[in-house]
Design an enzyme around this catalytic site. Structure first.
Site, PDB file in Angstrom:
ATOM      1  N   SER A   7     -26.217  54.826  10.282  1.00  0.00           N
ATOM      2  CA  SER A   7     -26.466  55.796   9.219  1.00  0.00           C
ATOM      3  C   SER A   7     -25.270  56.721   9.005  1.00  0.00           C
ATOM      4  O   SER A   7     -24.940  57.541   9.865  1.00  0.00           O
ATOM      5  CB  SER A   7     -27.698  56.644   9.564  1.00  0.00           C
ATOM      6  N   HIS A  32     -26.471  51.971   6.869  1.00  0.00           N
ATOM      7  CA  HIS A  32     -27.648  52.662   6.339  1.00  0.00           C
ATOM      8  C   HIS A  32     -27.182  53.863   5.520  1.00  0.00           C
ATOM      9  O   HIS A  32     -26.444  54.721   6.021  1.00  0.00           O
ATOM     10  CB  HIS A  32     -28.542  53.127   7.486  1.00  0.00           C
ATOM     11  N   ASP A  34     -28.487  56.986   3.310  1.00  0.00           N
ATOM     12  CA  ASP A  34     -29.604  57.851   2.941  1.00  0.00           C
ATOM     13  C   ASP A  34     -29.296  58.614   1.661  1.00  0.00           C
ATOM     14  O   ASP A  34     -28.307  59.353   1.597  1.00  0.00           O
ATOM     15  CB  ASP A  34     -29.886  58.851   4.063  1.00  0.00           C
ATOM     16  N   HIS A  65     -31.526  53.708   1.479  1.00  0.00           N
ATOM     17  CA  HIS A  65     -32.833  54.329   1.699  1.00  0.00           C
ATOM     18  C   HIS A  65     -32.989  55.492   0.718  1.00  0.00           C
ATOM     19  O   HIS A  65     -32.336  56.531   0.857  1.00  0.00           O
ATOM     20  CB  HIS A  65     -32.892  54.814   3.156  1.00  0.00           C
ATOM     21  N   MET A  67     -34.752  58.489  -0.549  1.00  0.00           N
ATOM     22  CA  MET A  67     -35.705  59.563  -0.282  1.00  0.00           C
ATOM     23  C   MET A  67     -35.721  60.469  -1.508  1.00  0.00           C
ATOM     24  O   MET A  67     -35.251  61.616  -1.477  1.00  0.00           O
ATOM     25  CB  MET A  67     -35.311  60.320   0.992  1.00  0.00           C
ATOM     26  N   MET A 136     -40.567  55.611   9.448  1.00  0.00           N
ATOM     27  CA  MET A 136     -39.887  56.835   9.858  1.00  0.00           C
ATOM     28  C   MET A 136     -40.516  57.325  11.162  1.00  0.00           C
ATOM     29  O   MET A 136     -41.739  57.432  11.268  1.00  0.00           O
ATOM     30  CB  MET A 136     -40.020  57.918   8.783  1.00  0.00           C
ATOM     31  N   GLY A 144     -30.546  63.896  13.463  1.00  0.00           N
ATOM     32  CA  GLY A 144     -30.521  64.491  14.790  1.00  0.00           C
ATOM     33  C   GLY A 144     -31.849  64.963  15.332  1.00  0.00           C
ATOM     34  O   GLY A 144     -31.884  65.714  16.312  1.00  0.00           O
ATOM     35  N   ASP A 174     -36.415  54.368  11.873  1.00  0.00           N
ATOM     36  CA  ASP A 174     -35.402  55.376  11.564  1.00  0.00           C
ATOM     37  C   ASP A 174     -35.854  56.736  12.082  1.00  0.00           C
ATOM     38  O   ASP A 174     -36.868  57.263  11.624  1.00  0.00           O
ATOM     39  CB  ASP A 174     -35.190  55.433  10.045  1.00  0.00           C
ATOM     40  N   GLY A 175     -35.098  57.272  13.041  1.00  0.00           N
ATOM     41  CA  GLY A 175     -35.371  58.622  13.489  1.00  0.00           C
ATOM     42  C   GLY A 175     -35.412  58.774  14.991  1.00  0.00           C
ATOM     43  O   GLY A 175     -36.313  58.267  15.657  1.00  0.00           O
ATOM     44  N   SER A 197     -26.604  59.844  14.572  1.00  0.00           N
ATOM     45  CA  SER A 197     -25.958  60.661  15.597  1.00  0.00           C
ATOM     46  C   SER A 197     -25.614  59.844  16.830  1.00  0.00           C
ATOM     47  O   SER A 197     -24.564  60.049  17.456  1.00  0.00           O
ATOM     48  CB  SER A 197     -26.878  61.821  15.995  1.00  0.00           C
TER      49      SER A 197
END
Length: 218
Positions: A7, A32, A34, A65, A67, A136, A144, A174-175, A197
């Site tokens: 990401s 990825h 965002d 992705h 959002m 998610m 982060g 993701d996350g 991260s």
């Protein structure tokens, strides 16, 4: 097949092109991206000009992705900019089935994303059309964050449903996925792992190789 989707939200944008080249050199195949509109999520991030710019110098698979509210407004343009996979949120679409068809008509693969509190039942009538489901495991909008452990059974249940369908549908998570949580999501059944991260903070190549080493066990 397992893939790491790095990401770029966590990248140093002053060195974005350089860091993307390092990601590619390290053997990662997915990027990825965002896209946030400040409405569906609080943050605002990159858009079409950034994607079109990096597409010129990258052979990576662009995992975009969205959002954003009413993402169908932008599907065709993101595809023209170079998106290979376009993922939209079930919570943001008034007509999810139609949006999936629009993504496919644009020449891209179609993904559907669910927030942590959104039930898998929202996918019941589109599972025959999606290429990927993105779960998610943090509340979207900021990088982060800490992995929400209650999402693990949801990954496992989605894998069970896909296996019963006998269709090749990727599960992306993701996350909060890092060296401490990667085993959890892989064991639950995810095969596409988003990491921001955990890749861009520190030695990028070394971090990517850590993920690849974990994938080799599954």
């Amino acid at each position: 097949m397992h893939q790491l989707s790095t990401s770029i939200l966590a990248a140093d944008f002053n060195k974005l092109g350089e860091q993307i080249k390092e990601v590619e050199k390290a053997g990662c195949q997915w990027l990825h991206i965002d896209v946030m509109d400040g409405m569906f999520v609080p943050s605002i991030s990159m858009g079409m000009p950034v994607i079109a710019s990096i597409r010129k110098n990258s052979r990576l698979f662009f995992d975009v992705h969205l959002m954003v509210e009413n993402p169908e407004r932008y599907v065709e343009e993101f595809a023209r900019c170079g998106a290979d996979m376009i993922t939209v949120h079930v919570e943001a679409c008034n007509h999810l089935d139609r949006t999936i068809e629009l993504i496919h008509d644009s020449g891209a693969k179609a993904g559907v994303a669910l927030n942590p509190a959104t039930s898998l039942t929202t996918l019941d009538h589109v599972m025959d059309k999606v290429d990927m489901v993105l779960l998610m495991t943090v509340n979207p909008g900021f990088g982060g964050q800490k992995y929400i452990e209650s999402c693990t059974p949801k990954i496992r249940e989605l894998r069970r449903r896909i296996n019963n369908l006998e269709r090749e549908i990727d599960i992306e998570v993701d996350g909060g996925v890092n060296d401490a949580t990667i085993e959890t999501v892989l064991e639950a059944g995810a095969n596409i792992i988003v990491a921001g991260s955990a890749v861009f903070k520190g030695d990028i190549t070394k971090n990517i190789h850590m993920f690849q080493e974990r994938f080799s066990k599954y």
